[in-house]
Design a protein around this motif. Structure first.
Motif, short mmCIF file in Angstrom:
data_model
loop_
_atom_site.label_atom_id
_atom_site.label_comp_id
_atom_site.label_asym_id
_atom_site.label_seq_id
_atom_site.Cartn_x
_atom_site.Cartn_y
_atom_site.Cartn_z
N GLU A 93 0.82 -1.22 -0.06
CA GLU A 93 0.16 0.04 0.11
C GLU A 93 0.86 1.29 -0.03
O GLU A 93 0.86 2.43 0.61
N VAL A 94 1.74 1.60 -0.95
CA VAL A 94 2.57 2.53 -1.06
C VAL A 94 1.67 3.75 -1.54
O VAL A 94 0.81 3.56 -2.52
N ILE A 95 1.57 5.03 -0.96
CA ILE A 95 1.14 6.00 -1.56
C ILE A 95 2.15 7.06 -1.50
O ILE A 95 2.96 7.47 -0.56
N ASN A 96 2.00 7.96 -2.80
CA ASN A 96 3.12 9.07 -2.64
C ASN A 96 2.32 10.29 -3.72
O ASN A 96 2.06 10.20 -4.61
N TYR A 153 -5.42 7.09 5.58
CA TYR A 153 -4.42 6.25 5.36
C TYR A 153 -4.51 4.97 6.25
O TYR A 153 -4.82 3.99 5.91
N LEU A 154 -4.36 5.30 7.55
CA LEU A 154 -4.45 4.27 8.62
C LEU A 154 -5.86 3.72 8.83
O LEU A 154 -6.04 2.50 8.71
N GLU A 155 -6.96 4.58 8.51
CA GLU A 155 -8.34 4.10 8.25
C GLU A 155 -8.54 3.18 7.24
O GLU A 155 -9.03 1.90 7.32
N ARG A 156 -7.90 3.29 6.06
CA ARG A 156 -8.06 2.59 4.78
C ARG A 156 -7.20 1.06 5.15
O ARG A 156 -7.59 0.20 4.75
N ILE A 157 -6.12 1.25 5.66
CA ILE A 157 -5.30 -0.10 5.95
C ILE A 157 -5.81 -0.81 6.88
O ILE A 157 -5.95 -2.09 6.73
N HIS A 158 -6.42 -0.33 7.97
CA HIS A 158 -7.29 -1.01 9.01
C HIS A 158 -8.22 -1.66 8.33
O HIS A 158 -8.62 -2.82 8.58
N ASP A 159 -9.02 -1.10 7.63
CA ASP A 159 -10.45 -1.61 6.93
C ASP A 159 -9.86 -2.54 6.09
O ASP A 159 -10.49 -3.66 5.83
N LYS A 172 8.85 15.14 10.07
CA LYS A 172 7.53 15.44 9.68
C LYS A 172 6.67 14.15 9.70
O LYS A 172 5.38 14.07 10.26
N GLY A 173 7.09 12.88 9.36
CA GLY A 173 6.73 11.61 9.37
C GLY A 173 6.27 11.32 10.85
O GLY A 173 5.15 10.59 10.93
N GLY A 174 7.02 11.60 11.81
CA GLY A 174 6.47 11.40 13.21
C GLY A 174 5.51 11.88 13.72
O GLY A 174 4.52 11.50 14.47
N THR A 175 5.51 13.17 13.26
CA THR A 175 4.07 14.27 13.61
C THR A 175 2.97 13.58 12.84
O THR A 175 1.71 13.50 13.42
N LEU A 176 2.93 13.16 11.60
CA LEU A 176 1.96 12.58 10.85
C LEU A 176 1.34 11.32 11.66
O LEU A 176 0.33 10.82 11.76
N ALA A 177 2.50 10.53 12.10
CA ALA A 177 1.97 9.21 12.87
C ALA A 177 1.21 9.37 14.09
O ALA A 177 0.28 8.69 14.48
N VAL A 178 1.80 10.40 14.82
CA VAL A 178 1.06 10.87 15.96
C VAL A 178 -0.39 11.41 15.89
O VAL A 178 -1.40 10.96 16.43
N PHE A 179 -0.62 12.41 14.77
CA PHE A 179 -1.94 12.73 14.38
C PHE A 179 -2.87 11.88 13.98
O PHE A 179 -3.80 11.60 14.38
N ALA A 180 -2.22 10.58 13.22
CA ALA A 180 -3.15 9.62 12.70
C ALA A 180 -3.67 8.63 13.71
O ALA A 180 -4.87 8.28 13.86
#
Length: 366
Positions: A93-96, A153-159, A172-180
């Motif tokens: 599930e790569v997204i860019n 993205y988290l919701e889609r992967i979990h589903d 910024k990736g760490g910030t995104l992980a926390v927010f998600a």
């Protein structure tokens, strides 16, 4: 004294130790976070790849080409591809996504570990102008577009997969992980084992008081190097681990400089005076300027950079004679109101820097 190692040394040392024997730890989380910088979207279309399959495709030099530390990223991938611990892990599930109109740069990848466990890795800022613009937008926006994309993205992967999850990212990736993790559905949040923020800025202070943040907080591990600049930006709390680095100042943001002892980072009691000074200066500077001035000054500078007709910072630097002229012309003929905003931003930074510098000296000398 034993020589301290980095993440590449760790992969070599743990190559024959599967996750069933030594469960995922903070070093593994940094490795997966760093691997998010590779551009897996360049691979031929396929539902999933193992690290070994990717390595055997001979495309790794292309995947690391636009990363900040291509040489070490290539070496890291070479080591994990021959490691029993890592080589069979699947990439899904790569997204860019890059959108200049929405001023967003978002990329994520899912690593399938084993036993229905997954690591969702969010990419940090790349060397694109739009990526840096989105980061700067955090100074006046409560939520930036890539944070919403991370939660989606988290919701889609979990589903799709169900299961249990680790989330992580560098910068910024760490910030995104926390927010998600914080702003997802309750049933998904309950399936998150741990969240790793590796030297990423904080989420907006207004979000800390939410019920979602409070119920996730004890599963968030934030790690910053002792001279952190990026990780302490917009961070109201001091609830993070501080680690040693082999580099100096801002160069400590590079994960390959983070020192490791066995399966843990080498801790240190506090951030450096430089880091503390930077945190206070940036915080005071951002709060001293009104939202409209920040928005207008950033937007106008971004418009000038778009005149360079290049996506990547490295390309702009490579063509510096032409681009310096573009910048000078853009500044010279900017609207009077815009020049006033730039003046306010610059003057405020100088004033705040001098004030914080004076106070820092007083603290040192009592």
């Amino acid at each position: 004294m034993e020589k301290m190692s980095n993440i590449i040394d760790y992969v070599r040392r743990m190559k024959d130790v599967p996750f069933e024997i030594a469960p995922l730890n903070e070093i593994d989380s940094l490795i997966f976070s760093q691997l998010a910088y590779l551009d897996y979207s360049l691979l031929p279309t396929k539902e999933s790849y193992s690290f070994l399959e990717i390595y055997n495709s001979n495309l790794v030099p292309l995947l690391v080409k636009r990363t900040w530390n291509a040489e070490n990223n290539s070496l890291l991938f070479s080591e994990i591809s021959t490691s029993t611990r890592f080589r069979s892990i699947k990439v899904h599930e790569v997204i860019n996504l890059i959108s200049e109109s929405e001023e967003t740069q978002f990329s994520a990848v899912t690593f399938e570990l084993s036993n229905n466990h997954y690591f969702l890795s969010f990419r940090g800022t790349t060397s694109t102008f739009v990526g840096w613009k989105e980061d700067l937008n955090m100074s006046y926006l409560t939520i930036i577009p890539s944070q919403k994309s991370a939660a989606d993205y988290l919701e889609r992967i979990h589903d799709k997969f169900g299961g249990k999850y680790y989330l992580g990212g560098h910068s910024k990736g760490g910030t995104l992980a926390v927010f998600a993790a914080v702003f997802t559905k309750r049933e998904i949040n309950e399936n998150i084992i741990k969240v790793f923020n590796h030297d990423g800025p904080g989420i907006h202070s207004s979000l800390h008081s939410s019920d979602q943040f409070r119920k996730t907080r004890n599963r968030i591990q934030k790690i910053v190097p002792e001279a952190s600049v990026v990780g302490i930006m917009l961070e109201e709390e001091r609830d993070f681990s501080i680690i040693k680095s082999s580099a100096w100042s801002i160069l400590q943001h590079d994960p390959y400089t983070w020192l490791i002892n066995e399966d843990k980072f080498l801790r240190t009691p506090s951030t450096t005076r430089f880091s503390n000074y930077t945190q206070r200066t940036i915080s005071s500077w951002v709060s001293a300027i009104d939202e409209e001035t920040k928005r207008n000054s950033l937007a106008s500078l971004y418009e000038i950079t778009k005149s360079m007709e290049t996506t990547y910072l490295a390309d702009a630097v490579e063509q510096w004679p032409k681009n310096i002229k573009i910048l000078i012309t853009g500044v010279k003929y900017a609207d009077k109101g815009i020049r006033k905003d730039w003046g306010i931003v610059t003057k405020t930074l100088i004033e705040v820097s001098m004030k914080e510098g004076t106070q820092s000296i007083k603290r040192i000398h009592g």
